[in-house]
Design an enzyme around this catalytic site. Structure first.
Site, PDB file in Angstrom:
ATOM      1  N   LYS A  32       0.959  -1.306  -0.007  1.00 54.95           N
ATOM      2  CA  LYS A  32      -0.080   0.068  -0.002  1.00 54.95           C
ATOM      3  C   LYS A  32       0.879   1.150  -0.018  1.00 54.95           C
ATOM      4  O   LYS A  32       1.616   1.445   0.811  1.00 54.95           O
ATOM      5  CB  LYS A  32      -1.014   0.103   1.173  1.00 54.95           C
ATOM      6  CG  LYS A  32      -1.704   1.202   1.323  1.00 54.95           C
ATOM      7  CD  LYS A  32      -2.775   1.223   2.386  1.00 54.95           C
ATOM      8  CE  LYS A  32      -2.237   1.595   3.594  1.00 54.95           C
ATOM      9  NZ  LYS A  32      -2.326   3.040   3.773  1.00 54.95           N
ATOM     10  N   ASP A  59      -3.350   4.301  -2.312  1.00 59.89           N
ATOM     11  CA  ASP A  59      -4.357   4.902  -1.227  1.00 59.89           C
ATOM     12  C   ASP A  59      -4.042   6.170  -1.192  1.00 59.89           C
ATOM     13  O   ASP A  59      -3.727   7.176  -0.377  1.00 59.89           O
ATOM     14  CB  ASP A  59      -3.722   4.179   0.114  1.00 59.89           C
ATOM     15  CG  ASP A  59      -4.578   4.502   1.491  1.00 59.89           C
ATOM     16  OD1 ASP A  59      -5.750   5.221   1.149  1.00 59.89           O
ATOM     17  OD2 ASP A  59      -4.279   4.613   2.569  1.00 59.89           O
ATOM     18  N   LEU A  60      -5.104   7.060  -2.234  1.00 63.99           N
ATOM     19  CA  LEU A  60      -5.025   8.226  -2.242  1.00 63.99           C
ATOM     20  C   LEU A  60      -6.234   8.796  -1.725  1.00 63.99           C
ATOM     21  O   LEU A  60      -6.564  10.192  -1.638  1.00 63.99           O
ATOM     22  CB  LEU A  60      -4.548   8.820  -3.653  1.00 63.99           C
ATOM     23  CG  LEU A  60      -3.238   8.436  -4.063  1.00 63.99           C
ATOM     24  CD1 LEU A  60      -3.117   9.007  -5.663  1.00 63.99           C
ATOM     25  CD2 LEU A  60      -2.022   9.006  -3.136  1.00 63.99           C
ATOM     26  N   LYS A  61      -7.433   8.276  -1.496  1.00 64.20           N
ATOM     27  CA  LYS A  61      -8.809   8.531  -0.875  1.00 64.20           C
ATOM     28  C   LYS A  61      -9.294   9.877  -1.730  1.00 64.20           C
ATOM     29  O   LYS A  61      -9.448  10.822  -0.896  1.00 64.20           O
ATOM     30  CB  LYS A  61      -8.470   8.924   0.404  1.00 64.20           C
ATOM     31  CG  LYS A  61      -8.126   7.792   1.535  1.00 64.20           C
ATOM     32  CD  LYS A  61      -8.285   8.053   2.947  1.00 64.20           C
ATOM     33  CE  LYS A  61      -7.744   6.941   3.522  1.00 64.20           C
ATOM     34  NZ  LYS A  61      -6.347   6.742   3.621  1.00 64.20           N
ATOM     35  N   ASP A  64     -14.027  14.684  -4.766  1.00 65.68           N
ATOM     36  CA  ASP A  64     -14.009  15.886  -5.233  1.00 65.68           C
ATOM     37  C   ASP A  64     -15.360  15.728  -6.164  1.00 65.68           C
ATOM     38  O   ASP A  64     -16.025  14.849  -5.979  1.00 65.68           O
ATOM     39  CB  ASP A  64     -12.545  16.164  -6.202  1.00 65.68           C
ATOM     40  CG  ASP A  64     -12.521  17.499  -6.336  1.00 65.68           C
ATOM     41  OD1 ASP A  64     -13.598  18.577  -6.537  1.00 65.68           O
ATOM     42  OD2 ASP A  64     -11.244  18.259  -6.132  1.00 65.68           O
ATOM     43  N   THR A 119     -11.568   6.110  10.383  1.00 63.43           N
ATOM     44  CA  THR A 119     -11.699   5.535  11.853  1.00 63.43           C
ATOM     45  C   THR A 119     -11.239   6.610  13.027  1.00 63.43           C
ATOM     46  O   THR A 119     -11.468   6.542  13.886  1.00 63.43           O
ATOM     47  CB  THR A 119     -10.635   4.252  12.066  1.00 63.43           C
ATOM     48  OG1 THR A 119      -9.371   4.495  11.345  1.00 63.43           O
ATOM     49  CG2 THR A 119     -11.106   3.053  11.663  1.00 63.43           C
ATOM     50  N   ARG A 211       3.031  -1.050  10.659  1.00 63.39           N
ATOM     51  CA  ARG A 211       4.081  -1.264  11.697  1.00 63.39           C
ATOM     52  C   ARG A 211       4.611  -2.644  12.312  1.00 63.39           C
ATOM     53  O   ARG A 211       5.684  -2.912  12.557  1.00 63.39           O
ATOM     54  CB  ARG A 211       3.831  -0.460  12.911  1.00 63.39           C
ATOM     55  CG  ARG A 211       4.164   1.075  12.435  1.00 63.39           C
ATOM     56  CD  ARG A 211       3.432   2.342  13.395  1.00 63.39           C
ATOM     57  NE  ARG A 211       1.867   2.072  13.225  1.00 63.39           N
ATOM     58  CZ  ARG A 211       1.151   2.708  14.027  1.00 63.39           C
ATOM     59  NH1 ARG A 211       1.614   3.793  14.690  1.00 63.39           N
ATOM     60  NH2 ARG A 211      -0.171   2.581  13.427  1.00 63.39           N
TER      61      ARG A 211
HETATM   62  O1  C5P Z   1       1.085   0.618  11.240  1.00 62.12           O
HETATM   63  P1  C5P Z   1      -0.415   0.126  10.981  1.00 62.12           P
HETATM   64  O2  C5P Z   1      -0.568  -1.491  10.978  1.00 62.12           O
HETATM   65  O3  C5P Z   1      -1.359   0.896  12.031  1.00 62.12           O
HETATM   66  O4  C5P Z   1      -0.738   0.865   9.537  1.00 62.12           O
HETATM   67  C1  C5P Z   1      -2.020   0.625   9.076  1.00 62.12           C
HETATM   68  C2  C5P Z   1      -2.263   1.361   7.838  1.00 62.12           C
HETATM   69  O5  C5P Z   1      -3.735   1.439   7.316  1.00 62.12           O
HETATM   70  C3  C5P Z   1      -1.804   2.784   7.761  1.00 62.12           C
HETATM   71  O6  C5P Z   1      -1.244   3.073   6.320  1.00 62.12           O
HETATM   72  C4  C5P Z   1      -3.016   3.717   8.053  1.00 62.12           C
HETATM   73  O7  C5P Z   1      -2.962   4.946   7.562  1.00 62.12           O
HETATM   74  C5  C5P Z   1      -4.124   2.682   7.260  1.00 62.12           C
HETATM   75  N1  C5P Z   1      -5.333   2.952   7.645  1.00 62.12           N
HETATM   76  C6  C5P Z   1      -5.854   2.586   9.050  1.00 62.12           C
HETATM   77  N2  C5P Z   1      -7.271   2.739   9.301  1.00 62.12           N
HETATM   78  C7  C5P Z   1      -8.079   3.273   8.315  1.00 62.12           C
HETATM   79  C8  C5P Z   1      -7.564   3.371   7.199  1.00 62.12           C
HETATM   80  C9  C5P Z   1      -6.257   3.405   6.840  1.00 62.12           C
HETATM   81  O8  C5P Z   1      -4.968   2.338   9.863  1.00 62.12           O
HETATM   82  N3  C5P Z   1      -9.113   3.227   8.800  1.00 62.12           N
END
Ligand code: C5P
Length: 232
Positions: A32, A59-61, A64, A119, A211
């Site tokens: 991603k 993932d540019l969401k 517009d 979220t 992470r």
């Molecule tokens: O490091 P971690 O596992 O928390 O990363 C989760 C990824 O998913 C990040 O890129 C975060 O921006 C993305 N994300 C999220 N919750 C969402 C949408 C996207 O954690 N609702």
């Protein structure tokens, strides 16, 4: 469409990204790429990563007016990404326009997934800032239904919502779920989490893991653990 683990490459630049990817010698994980890396490095980084043989969720969401989103999606379709996304809050008409823009002349297109409510938005901020006065889980499900109505392939949602989305929109409607942690992990800033094995049990189609893999002492081993818990 198989179940897969998508690694969130939340890196700030190309060097860091490629240093991370160079550790993977056997596997070609699905990646991603988010706004930070894309805005820093531009479309070239997508081309380079595709050349290395990875699938990409860009993932540019987008959000517009329909005409602008349609034209932007046309540009993304030429980048040969495998999945991209937009905000369902942009309306059904915007999502339909996005799908039109994304569809290549030969009829093929990347998967298109909607973000329902972020979220980071909770009931209070949704009511006070957005003036949406329904319970947030109903809003999420309504937006998922709108995405389905517009012809999209699925939604990004919490693993805790995946089962309900499938019940409402059908099992072929994809659920892409971040918020995944190993049972022995530090949760970090994620609050509503599941392990890869639990996400598999409740029927997530793709898990997005950042992470727990990128910050692991051995990222390749962490990725393999995710795959073995979620896919195998
Ligand atoms: O490091 P971690 O596992 O928390 O990363 C989760 C990824 O998913 C990040 O890129 C975060 O921006 C993305 N994300 C999220 N919750 C969402 C949408 C996207 O954690 N609702």
């Amino acid at each position: 469409m198989g179940k897969d683990v998508i690694i969130a490459c939340d890196f700030s630049g190309k060097e860091e990204t490629f240093a991370f990817l160079d550790q993977f010698r056997k596997e070609k994980p699905y990646l991603k790429i988010g706004m930070e890396l894309f805005y820093a490095e531009g479309p070239e980084i997508i081309r380079e990563i595709k050349k290395r043989g990875h699938q990409i969720f860009l993932d540019l969401k987008l959000h517009d007016i329909p005409n602008t989103v349609q034209k932007a999606m046309r540009v993304l379709s030429r980048l040969d990404v495998d999945m991209c996304n937009l905000h369902a809050g942009g309306t059904v008409r915007m999502m339909e326009a996005a799908l039109e823009g994304l569809t290549r002349p030969d009829g093929s297109r990347p998967l298109l997934i909607a973000v329902t409510q972020l979220t980071s938005t909770d009931q209070e901020s949704m009511e006070n800032d957005l003036w949406i006065r329904e319970p947030i889980d109903r809003v999420v499900m309504h937006y998922a239904e709108n995405a389905k109505k517009a012809g999209l392939d699925g939604v990004v949602c919490s693993p805790l919502e995946a089962e309900k989305v499938h019940t409402l929109c059908g099992n072929r409607f994809l659920t892409v779920t971040p918020g995944v942690r190993f049972c022995d992990d530090d949760k970090g800033d994620q609050k509503r989490i599941m392990t890869p094995a639990e996400a598999k049990k409740i029927g997530s189609d793709y898990i997005v893991v950042g992470r727990p893999i990128t910050a692991a002492a051995d990222p390749v081993a962490a990725y393999r653990r995710c795959v073995s818990e979620f896919v195998d």
